[in-house]
Design a protein around this motif. Structure first.
Motif, PDB file in Angstrom:
ATOM      1  N   LYS A 185       0.803  -1.286   0.089  1.00 20.59           N
ATOM      2  CA  LYS A 185      -0.002  -0.069   0.025  1.00 20.59           C
ATOM      3  C   LYS A 185       0.800   1.326   0.051  1.00 20.59           C
ATOM      4  CE  LYS A 185      -3.894  -2.187   2.315  1.00 20.59           C
ATOM      5  NZ  LYS A 185      -5.028  -2.108   3.459  1.00 20.59           N
ATOM      6  N   VAL A 203      -3.206   0.635  -3.931  1.00 21.86           N
ATOM      7  CA  VAL A 203      -3.160  -0.708  -3.369  1.00 21.86           C
ATOM      8  C   VAL A 203      -2.409  -1.505  -4.671  1.00 21.86           C
ATOM      9  CG1 VAL A 203      -3.991  -2.783  -2.533  1.00 21.86           C
ATOM     10  CG2 VAL A 203      -4.914  -0.398  -1.653  1.00 21.86           C
ATOM     11  N   LEU A 231      -4.388   6.848   2.217  1.00 19.63           N
ATOM     12  CA  LEU A 231      -4.244   5.941   1.378  1.00 19.63           C
ATOM     13  C   LEU A 231      -4.248   6.060  -0.216  1.00 19.63           C
ATOM     14  CD1 LEU A 231      -3.714   2.733   0.743  1.00 19.63           C
ATOM     15  CD2 LEU A 231      -6.289   2.175   0.955  1.00 19.63           C
TER      16      LEU A 231
END
Length: 299
Positions: free
Chosen positions: A226, A238, A235
């Motif tokens: 990640k 991924v 985030l």
């Protein structure tokens, strides 16, 4: 047990070095790109990167268990190592003599060590969940903190290139980010502001800050890497192509690419602007648990 050399751009394996002593736990390329250090159990071997010579130039002896951490001082005058034998050592690069030896009380296994940009402090993480700062000038441990509790192992630590951030990740998927009062030292680690975030639902096997200090990569037993945007740990991507645990990852010098290594026996090259895999390196018959990238910045 082999070390394979790949052309990053083509995926061609052009050289294989035998490492008969044990598995290879860590790989690091020297600052001048001329040498490759490989850590196993319990040795560290030094190889040339640009020749066909398969024999080690130097061997560093003194550990009595798996060497789990390894790195070069900026001028390659010495290397530092950490081991499951509970010690952190510094070896002279010319003589391979151990110059410093720091032992953790109770001989708790050292899982990870990083060198501060000041070249005078080491940050370690151990099996009991402690992060420690070792000062090479004072020749002692200056700070010790257990960010979660003392029975959750710290698996990986990383320090930003400007010295302002220290990151640690542990065996239950948590990541801890400290903001240093001064980028010149991390002796204030115990009292520094700390952010904590659950980044995976299982082991984080590697956390790595990008050279431009804008991103953090976390590699996990959940088969993904990640990418987190700093400083708020948002985030961003991924990277999910591996079939088994992702043990290691490393950024390119310009922070645009990432190479990941997995126990599925493959390494992969990722374009971080798109999140796409652009090369797949296969040929190992066993798990790949360490990767190093021999490149330079175009800046």
């Amino acid at each position: 047990h082999n070390i394979n050399f790949w052309e990053a751009s083509t995926g061609k394996c052009y050289r294989t070095v035998q490492y008969p002593d044990s598995q290879v736990n860590v790989l690091q390329v020297s600052p001048d790109k001329m040498l490759l250090a490989a850590a196993g159990n319990p040795h560290v071997r030094l190889f040339e990167t640009n020749t066909s010579n398969g024999n080690p130039l130097l061997s560093f002896e003194g550990h009595t268990n798996n060497v789990t951490a390894l790195g070069f001082q900026s001028d390659a005058r010495w290397i530092y190592t950490g081991s499951e034998d509970g010690t952190i050592k510094i070896f002279d690069m010319r003589t391979a003599v151990c110059q410093r030896n720091y032992e953790i009380k109770g001989k708790i296994a050292v899982n990870t060590v990083a060198l501060h940009p000041n070249q005078a402090q080491l940050i370690s993480g151990d099996q009991n969940g402690c992060v420690r700062v070792w000062d090479l000038v004072a020749n002692k441990c200056l700070a010790e903190v257990a960010p979660q509790n003392e029975d959750i192992a710290i698996r990986s630590v990383s320090v930003s290139s400007d010295g302002k951030m220290i990151v640690a990740a542990n065996n239950v998927g948590n990541c801890f980010l400290w903001h240093m009062e001064s980028p010149q030292t991390c002796s204030s680690l115990e009292g520094a502001p700390k952010d904590a975030k659950r980044v995976h639902d299982t082991y984080v096997l590697k956390c790595q800050l990008s050279p431009d200090d804008r991103c953090l990569a976390t590699a996990s037993a959940d088969r993904t890497v990640k990418i987190w945007r700093l400083p708020d740990l948002t985030l961003e991507k991924v990277l999910a192509k591996h079939q088994r645990w992702v043990y290691d990852c490393v950024f390119s010098a310009d922070s645009s690419y990432l190479v990941s290594a997995s126990s599925d026996g493959s390494a992969r090259l990722w374009d971080l602007s798109s999140g796409e895999m652009i090369r797949h390196y296969t040929g190992h018959q066993k798990a790949i648990v360490a990767v190093a990238l021999n490149d330079t910045s175009t800046d």
